[in-house]
Scaffold this motif. Structure first.
Motif, PDB file in Angstrom:
ATOM      1  N   THR A 171       0.826  -1.207   0.000  1.00  0.00           N
ATOM      2  CA  THR A 171       0.000   0.000   0.000  1.00  0.00           C
ATOM      3  C   THR A 171       0.863   1.260   0.000  1.00  0.00           C
ATOM      4  N   ALA A 172       0.209   2.397  -0.171  1.00  0.00           N
ATOM      5  CA  ALA A 172       0.913   3.677  -0.242  1.00  0.00           C
ATOM      6  C   ALA A 172       1.546   4.065   1.089  1.00  0.00           C
ATOM      7  N   THR A 173       1.144   3.422   2.167  1.00  0.00           N
ATOM      8  CA  THR A 173       1.728   3.735   3.474  1.00  0.00           C
ATOM      9  C   THR A 173       2.896   2.813   3.820  1.00  0.00           C
ATOM     10  N   ASP A 174       3.138   1.813   3.007  1.00  0.00           N
ATOM     11  CA  ASP A 174       4.205   0.854   3.291  1.00  0.00           C
ATOM     12  C   ASP A 174       5.584   1.390   2.900  1.00  0.00           C
ATOM     13  N   GLU A 175       6.566   1.015   3.700  1.00  0.00           N
ATOM     14  CA  GLU A 175       7.971   1.230   3.360  1.00  0.00           C
ATOM     15  C   GLU A 175       8.588  -0.155   3.208  1.00  0.00           C
ATOM     16  N   VAL A 176       9.307  -0.373   2.099  1.00  0.00           N
ATOM     17  CA  VAL A 176       9.674  -1.723   1.688  1.00  0.00           C
ATOM     18  C   VAL A 176      11.176  -1.866   1.470  1.00  0.00           C
ATOM     19  N   VAL A 177      11.715  -3.025   1.877  1.00  0.00           N
ATOM     20  CA  VAL A 177      13.072  -3.411   1.485  1.00  0.00           C
ATOM     21  C   VAL A 177      12.949  -4.641   0.594  1.00  0.00           C
ATOM     22  N   GLU A 178      13.666  -4.617  -0.511  1.00  0.00           N
ATOM     23  CA  GLU A 178      13.679  -5.758  -1.429  1.00  0.00           C
ATOM     24  C   GLU A 178      15.065  -6.376  -1.408  1.00  0.00           C
ATOM     25  N   VAL A 179      15.168  -7.579  -0.880  1.00  0.00           N
ATOM     26  CA  VAL A 179      16.445  -8.280  -0.782  1.00  0.00           C
ATOM     27  C   VAL A 179      16.562  -9.221  -1.977  1.00  0.00           C
ATOM     28  N   GLY A 180      17.530  -8.926  -2.825  1.00  0.00           N
ATOM     29  CA  GLY A 180      17.664  -9.643  -4.088  1.00  0.00           C
ATOM     30  C   GLY A 180      16.944  -8.871  -5.174  1.00  0.00           C
ATOM     31  N   SER A 181      17.276  -7.581  -5.299  1.00  0.00           N
ATOM     32  CA  SER A 181      16.563  -6.702  -6.233  1.00  0.00           C
ATOM     33  C   SER A 181      16.882  -6.998  -7.690  1.00  0.00           C
ATOM     34  N   SER A 182      17.978  -7.726  -7.942  1.00  0.00           N
ATOM     35  CA  SER A 182      18.324  -8.183  -9.284  1.00  0.00           C
ATOM     36  C   SER A 182      18.362  -7.010 -10.277  1.00  0.00           C
ATOM     37  N   LEU A 183      17.584  -7.091 -11.342  1.00  0.00           N
ATOM     38  CA  LEU A 183      17.608  -6.062 -12.389  1.00  0.00           C
ATOM     39  C   LEU A 183      16.593  -4.947 -12.144  1.00  0.00           C
ATOM     40  N   GLY A 184      15.919  -4.980 -11.001  1.00  0.00           N
ATOM     41  CA  GLY A 184      15.025  -3.887 -10.632  1.00  0.00           C
ATOM     42  C   GLY A 184      13.623  -3.966 -11.206  1.00  0.00           C
ATOM     43  N   LYS A 185      13.236  -5.099 -11.783  1.00  0.00           N
ATOM     44  CA  LYS A 185      11.905  -5.192 -12.390  1.00  0.00           C
ATOM     45  C   LYS A 185      10.804  -5.217 -11.330  1.00  0.00           C
ATOM     46  N   CYS A 186      11.023  -6.000 -10.267  1.00  0.00           N
ATOM     47  CA  CYS A 186      10.044  -5.988  -9.179  1.00  0.00           C
ATOM     48  C   CYS A 186      10.133  -4.686  -8.389  1.00  0.00           C
ATOM     49  N   THR A 187      11.338  -4.144  -8.279  1.00  0.00           N
ATOM     50  CA  THR A 187      11.527  -2.869  -7.577  1.00  0.00           C
ATOM     51  C   THR A 187      10.685  -1.776  -8.218  1.00  0.00           C
ATOM     52  N   GLU A 188      10.614  -1.795  -9.538  1.00  0.00           N
ATOM     53  CA  GLU A 188       9.831  -0.804 -10.274  1.00  0.00           C
ATOM     54  C   GLU A 188       8.361  -0.879  -9.863  1.00  0.00           C
ATOM     55  N   ILE A 189       7.852  -2.084  -9.683  1.00  0.00           N
ATOM     56  CA  ILE A 189       6.465  -2.273  -9.250  1.00  0.00           C
ATOM     57  C   ILE A 189       6.285  -1.757  -7.822  1.00  0.00           C
ATOM     58  N   LEU A 190       7.230  -2.126  -6.948  1.00  0.00           N
ATOM     59  CA  LEU A 190       7.158  -1.690  -5.553  1.00  0.00           C
ATOM     60  C   LEU A 190       7.215  -0.172  -5.441  1.00  0.00           C
ATOM     61  N   ALA A 191       8.066   0.450  -6.243  1.00  0.00           N
ATOM     62  CA  ALA A 191       8.229   1.909  -6.193  1.00  0.00           C
ATOM     63  C   ALA A 191       6.951   2.629  -6.591  1.00  0.00           C
ATOM     64  N   ALA A 192       6.163   2.022  -7.461  1.00  0.00           N
ATOM     65  CA  ALA A 192       4.902   2.626  -7.896  1.00  0.00           C
ATOM     66  C   ALA A 192       3.813   2.483  -6.844  1.00  0.00           C
ATOM     67  N   ARG A 193       4.020   1.570  -5.873  1.00  0.00           N
ATOM     68  CA  ARG A 193       2.997   1.302  -4.866  1.00  0.00           C
ATOM     69  C   ARG A 193       3.323   1.884  -3.493  1.00  0.00           C
ATOM     70  N   ALA A 194       4.574   1.720  -3.057  1.00  0.00           N
ATOM     71  CA  ALA A 194       4.962   2.052  -1.684  1.00  0.00           C
ATOM     72  C   ALA A 194       5.418   3.502  -1.548  1.00  0.00           C
ATOM     73  N   SER A 195       5.504   3.951  -0.312  1.00  0.00           N
ATOM     74  CA  SER A 195       5.974   5.319  -0.067  1.00  0.00           C
ATOM     75  C   SER A 195       7.489   5.412  -0.170  1.00  0.00           C
ATOM     76  N   GLN A 196       8.212   4.355   0.279  1.00  0.00           N
ATOM     77  CA  GLN A 196       9.674   4.326   0.204  1.00  0.00           C
ATOM     78  C   GLN A 196      10.119   2.894  -0.086  1.00  0.00           C
ATOM     79  N   VAL A 197      11.192   2.757  -0.866  1.00  0.00           N
ATOM     80  CA  VAL A 197      11.728   1.437  -1.197  1.00  0.00           C
ATOM     81  C   VAL A 197      13.246   1.481  -1.166  1.00  0.00           C
ATOM     82  N   LEU A 198      13.850   0.430  -0.629  1.00  0.00           N
ATOM     83  CA  LEU A 198      15.302   0.249  -0.708  1.00  0.00           C
ATOM     84  C   LEU A 198      15.571  -1.100  -1.351  1.00  0.00           C
TER      85      LEU A 198
END
Length: 227
Positions: free
Chosen positions: A54-81
């Motif tokens: 959700t828009a209120t979530d702050e997320v860490v992605e362990v194993g971000s690889s080429l950033g494809k899932c990160t791109e999805i997370l960034a569009a949803r969450a408030s902060q992503v690492l």
């Protein structure tokens, strides 16, 4: 193993495939326990990112690889690492998602540094973690990764992509092809049934040693580049 079982037993373990409204509603409900959602495929993993963050979530992605899932997370969450052990893939990820911070960190060797890295990059209250350290990793390695994240972060949701752990959960529950998720009723029993205490084969140990040397070499190269 007993200590890990005790700690991980406090989580709500969910076996999932496609994310339906029932599963989404369950995962968004406010509860004190961490929900560990295990999926088999990259497609299901990214579907989780689209539907349960959700828009209120702050997320860490362990194993971000080429950033494809990160791109999805960034569009949803408030902060992503994003976190990975490949400098080459981190560079690609930074180009793909320039709004997100990416750092070099080996969870298995540097887990204690993760909270500080999160704070440094503006992820003050990390509520979700996405863990993909290779779909074919052995259960014992995946469980160790889950344990480390639980030890250092206060999470409402921990999404995990693991072929072997998913298969073990499906066999334990007798459930396959889950659309709306299946929650384990006997988490301690399931964790005890996993043969995580069996010694690694010589081949597995050699592979682990090679990976450790590769990660150390990458860390040394990174330090030289920054210097």
């Amino acid at each position: 193993m007993a200590e890990s079982v005790s700690s991980l037993s406090s989580c709500a373990w969910v076996l999932a495939s496609q994310v339906g409204e029932q599963l989404r509603g369950t995962l968004l409900e406010a509860e004190a326990e961490t929900r560990v959602v295990v999926v088999y495929s990259t497609e299901d993993y990214r579907r989780l990112a689209r539907h349960v963050v959700t828009a209120t979530d702050e997320v860490v992605e362990v194993g971000s690889s080429l950033g494809k899932c990160t791109e999805i997370l960034a569009a949803r969450a408030s902060q992503v690492l994003g976190v990975d052990v490949s400098l080459e893939q981190l560079a690609i990820s930074r180009e793909r998602v320039p709004s997100v911070s990416f750092v070099f960190l080996d969870l298995f060797e540097e887990a204690a540094k993760l909270p500080e890295q999160l704070r440094r990059h503006g992820v003050q209250r990390c509520s979700c973690a996405f863990l993909d350290i290779g779909g074919d990793r052995r259960c014992r390695q995946v469980l160790r990764g889950i344990q480390l994240l639980r030890d250092h972060l206060d999470l409402r949701l921990l999404a995990v992509k693991s072929e072997e752990l998913y298969a073990a959960m499906a066999k334990w529950t007798g459930q396959k092809g889950i659309n709306d998720g299946h929650r384990l009723s006997d988490v301690p029993g399931f964790l005890r049934c996993l043969d995580t205490s069996a010694p690694e084969s010589a081949k597995a140990q050699l592979k682990k040693q090679k990976r450790a040397r590769r990660v150390q070499a990458l860390a040394d190269n990174k330090a030289l580049a920054e210097a």
